[in-house]
Design a protein around this motif. Structure first.
Motif, PDB file in Angstrom:
ATOM      1  N   HIS A 164       0.865  -1.183   0.000  1.00 27.23           N
ATOM      2  CA  HIS A 164       0.000   0.000   0.000  1.00 27.23           C
ATOM      3  C   HIS A 164       0.892   1.220   0.000  1.00 27.23           C
ATOM      4  O   HIS A 164       2.106   1.102  -0.243  1.00 27.23           O
ATOM      5  N   THR A 165       0.346   2.414   0.229  1.00 24.06           N
ATOM      6  CA  THR A 165       1.150   3.637   0.112  1.00 24.06           C
ATOM      7  C   THR A 165       1.130   4.494   1.374  1.00 24.06           C
ATOM      8  O   THR A 165       1.623   5.627   1.347  1.00 24.06           O
ATOM      9  N   MET A 166       0.590   3.987   2.468  1.00 19.77           N
ATOM     10  CA  MET A 166       0.488   4.777   3.702  1.00 19.77           C
ATOM     11  C   MET A 166       1.792   4.682   4.506  1.00 19.77           C
ATOM     12  O   MET A 166       2.144   3.612   4.985  1.00 19.77           O
ATOM     13  N   LYS A 167       2.498   5.795   4.668  1.00 21.80           N
ATOM     14  CA  LYS A 167       3.812   5.777   5.305  1.00 21.80           C
ATOM     15  C   LYS A 167       3.800   6.274   6.754  1.00 21.80           C
ATOM     16  O   LYS A 167       4.843   6.267   7.412  1.00 21.80           O
ATOM     17  N   ASN A 168       2.642   6.704   7.239  1.00 19.98           N
ATOM     18  CA  ASN A 168       2.537   7.167   8.618  1.00 19.98           C
ATOM     19  C   ASN A 168       1.876   6.110   9.484  1.00 19.98           C
ATOM     20  O   ASN A 168       0.999   5.370   9.025  1.00 19.98           O
ATOM     21  N   HIS A 169       2.278   6.037  10.745  1.00 20.74           N
ATOM     22  CA  HIS A 169       1.797   4.967  11.620  1.00 20.74           C
ATOM     23  C   HIS A 169       0.277   4.959  11.767  1.00 20.74           C
ATOM     24  O   HIS A 169      -0.353   3.900  11.695  1.00 20.74           O
ATOM     25  N   ASN A 170      -0.323   6.120  12.014  1.00 20.57           N
ATOM     26  CA  ASN A 170      -1.761   6.117  12.272  1.00 20.57           C
ATOM     27  C   ASN A 170      -2.568   5.724  11.046  1.00 20.57           C
ATOM     28  O   ASN A 170      -3.534   4.969  11.144  1.00 20.57           O
ATOM     29  N   SER A 171      -2.184   6.210   9.877  1.00 24.36           N
ATOM     30  CA  SER A 171      -2.923   5.861   8.664  1.00 24.36           C
ATOM     31  C   SER A 171      -2.651   4.415   8.260  1.00 24.36           C
ATOM     32  O   SER A 171      -3.583   3.663   7.929  1.00 24.36           O
ATOM     33  N   ALA A 172      -1.387   3.986   8.306  1.00 26.25           N
ATOM     34  CA  ALA A 172      -1.053   2.600   7.956  1.00 26.25           C
ATOM     35  C   ALA A 172      -1.597   1.631   8.995  1.00 26.25           C
ATOM     36  O   ALA A 172      -2.058   0.534   8.659  1.00 26.25           O
ATOM     37  N   HIS A 203      -9.207  -1.295   5.407  1.00 25.48           N
ATOM     38  CA  HIS A 203      -9.730  -0.222   4.561  1.00 25.48           C
ATOM     39  C   HIS A 203      -8.745   0.943   4.535  1.00 25.48           C
ATOM     40  O   HIS A 203      -8.248   1.367   5.577  1.00 25.48           O
ATOM     41  N   ALA A 204      -8.479   1.454   3.351  1.00 23.35           N
ATOM     42  CA  ALA A 204      -7.552   2.574   3.213  1.00 23.35           C
ATOM     43  C   ALA A 204      -8.139   3.823   3.854  1.00 23.35           C
ATOM     44  O   ALA A 204      -9.330   4.109   3.700  1.00 23.35           O
ATOM     45  N   PRO A 205      -7.322   4.578   4.574  1.00 25.46           N
ATOM     46  CA  PRO A 205      -7.815   5.830   5.164  1.00 25.46           C
ATOM     47  C   PRO A 205      -8.015   6.881   4.073  1.00 25.46           C
ATOM     48  O   PRO A 205      -7.507   6.741   2.959  1.00 25.46           O
ATOM     49  N   PRO A 206      -8.754   7.941   4.378  1.00 27.90           N
ATOM     50  CA  PRO A 206      -8.987   8.980   3.368  1.00 27.90           C
ATOM     51  C   PRO A 206      -7.720   9.709   2.954  1.00 27.90           C
ATOM     52  O   PRO A 206      -7.657  10.270   1.861  1.00 27.90           O
ATOM     53  N   THR A 207      -6.721   9.711   3.835  1.00 29.68           N
ATOM     54  CA  THR A 207      -5.472  10.388   3.510  1.00 29.68           C
ATOM     55  C   THR A 207      -4.337   9.755   4.312  1.00 29.68           C
ATOM     56  O   THR A 207      -4.566   9.163   5.374  1.00 29.68           O
ATOM     57  N   ASP A 208      -3.112   9.871   3.804  1.00 26.31           N
ATOM     58  CA  ASP A 208      -1.941   9.383   4.540  1.00 26.31           C
ATOM     59  C   ASP A 208      -1.446  10.502   5.438  1.00 26.31           C
ATOM     60  O   ASP A 208      -0.605  11.309   5.052  1.00 26.31           O
ATOM     61  N   ASP A 209      -1.979  10.545   6.645  1.00 29.09           N
ATOM     62  CA  ASP A 209      -1.733  11.679   7.532  1.00 29.09           C
ATOM     63  C   ASP A 209      -1.549  11.166   8.956  1.00 29.09           C
ATOM     64  O   ASP A 209      -2.417  10.476   9.484  1.00 29.09           O
ATOM     65  N   GLN A 210      -0.422  11.521   9.570  1.00 26.28           N
ATOM     66  CA  GLN A 210      -0.170  11.103  10.935  1.00 26.28           C
ATOM     67  C   GLN A 210      -1.188  11.687  11.904  1.00 26.28           C
ATOM     68  O   GLN A 210      -1.392  11.170  12.996  1.00 26.28           O
TER      69      GLN A 210
END
Length: 359
Positions: free
Chosen positions: A12-20, A28-35
């Protein structure tokens, strides 16, 4: 390893702990990759809450149990409870240490001055107040409390529930095999809960994501900024995992439970293939591995292949959505099923199952 399946191309593409982390815990993918991603009723529930909604257990035991930590990085990571499904589908969650000599659950014990009859009278009074205030009709956050309380009282009166949490009844040699650590005893407790009828258990590894220590912390191994890399992995993570995880699989098999009990061992992402200038590795969600065992998956099987530098999938990429679908399929829940959010919209619970890993 002859007992497990490895999926080597989770991506996947989520690089922050909370979103990943939310992606890993919910599928389910979060709406944005945001810590700064925060818990919200607009986000999806945990796997176990979906299981409790669509395929709940049929005995006195809770369907979904999680312990002994809340995962967070600056703020609590979403995906650890029932979200818009309502409080009735929250896990039985506790923070007591299973490795403590006096481990017990206060949640399953009445105060000395409170009899069960008195508790029932209090509960009935609360029902009257709820009806008069029409609380459950007007508050989305309160919806489900009624059933949640009833379930809690049911557990208080169940010998089966209390016995499942009675870790001290396990033989000393069995407890030693798992390892006298919070994680080791937590995995032993997970086996006891599965034996007693709990359908979904989440055991969190650590109370924090990582750090500059060799005696505690999670798998966020950015290194110690020196030429000797990742001593926490060598001295802490690997020894504990190599003791506890194989013991869990062996114990399940010896008891005739492994074929019907799925073990999923995973994190939210991997590490960069290259060492950075600080002699460390950073977050890398583009290609990493998860381990599955039992519950109908193949034994001694590897699915997917990375490119030559282990940077990206070369064949058979698997999204967390598809891993979720595989999990639900193995638990007897239709991966194409839908749940209804708080705006009365039907939402798919997952992607497509990876059928090649199923025996």
């Amino acid at each position: 390893m002859h007992k497990v399946t490895l999926i080597r191309t989770l991506t996947h593409t989520m690089k922050n702990h909370n979103s990943a982390g939310y992606y890993a815990l919910s599928g389910h993918a979060p709406p944005t990759d945001d810590q700064r991603l925060r818990d919200s009723l607009d986000l999806f529930p945990a796997y176990g809450s979906v299981v409790d909604k669509l395929g709940p257990g049929k005995n006195d035991m809770p369907t979904f149990v999680s312990y002994p930590y809340t995962i967070s990085d600056g703020s609590i990571t979403p995906g650890q409870h029932a979200s818009f499904l309502g409080k009735a589908h929250d896990p039985l969650f506790f923070t007591e240490d299973p490795n403590a000599a006096d481990f017990k659950l206060p949640e399953l014990s009445l105060p000395d001055n409170l009899s069960l009859d008195r508790l029932h009278r209090r509960r009935e009074m609360l029902r009257i107040v709820d009806r008069q205030a029409r609380l459950l009709e007007h508050s989305a956050e309160a919806r489900g409390f009624d059933e949640y309380y009833d379930r809690a009282i049911g557990m208080l009166t169940s010998d089966k529930v209390r016995k499942a949490f009675y870790l001290s009844s396990e033989p000393t040699d069995v407890r030693d095999r798992y390892g006298r650590t919070t994680y080791g005893q937590g995995c032993l407790l997970a086996r006891r809960l599965a034996e007693a009828g709990v359908k979904f258990t989440t055991v969190y590894f650590s109370s924090n994501i990582g750090g500059q220590s060799t005696t505690s912390g999670g798998w966020d191994t950015h290194g110690f900024n020196n030429t000797r890399m990742f001593p926490i992995v060598e001295k802490y993570h690997f020894p504990m995992t190599e003791q506890t995880l194989p013991t869990l699989l062996d114990d399940l098999e010896e008891r005739g439970m492994l074929q019907d009990t799925l073990v999923l061992w995973m994190g939210e992402f991997g590490r960069t293939p290259k060492i950075n200038q600080n002699v460390s590795r950073d977050h890398w969600p583009q290609c990493y591995t998860v381990l599955m065992a039992g519950g109908g998956v193949k034994r001694g099987f590897v699915y997917g292949k990375s490119d030559a530098t282990a940077s990206y999938p070369d064949e058979y990429p698997v999204r967390p959505d598809d891993l979720a679908a595989t999990l639900y399929h193995l638990l007897g829940i239709n991966p194409d099923a839908e749940i209804i959010d708080r705006n009365n919209r039907p939402l798919a619970i997952s992607g497509k199952p990876v059928l090649d890993v199923i025996a």
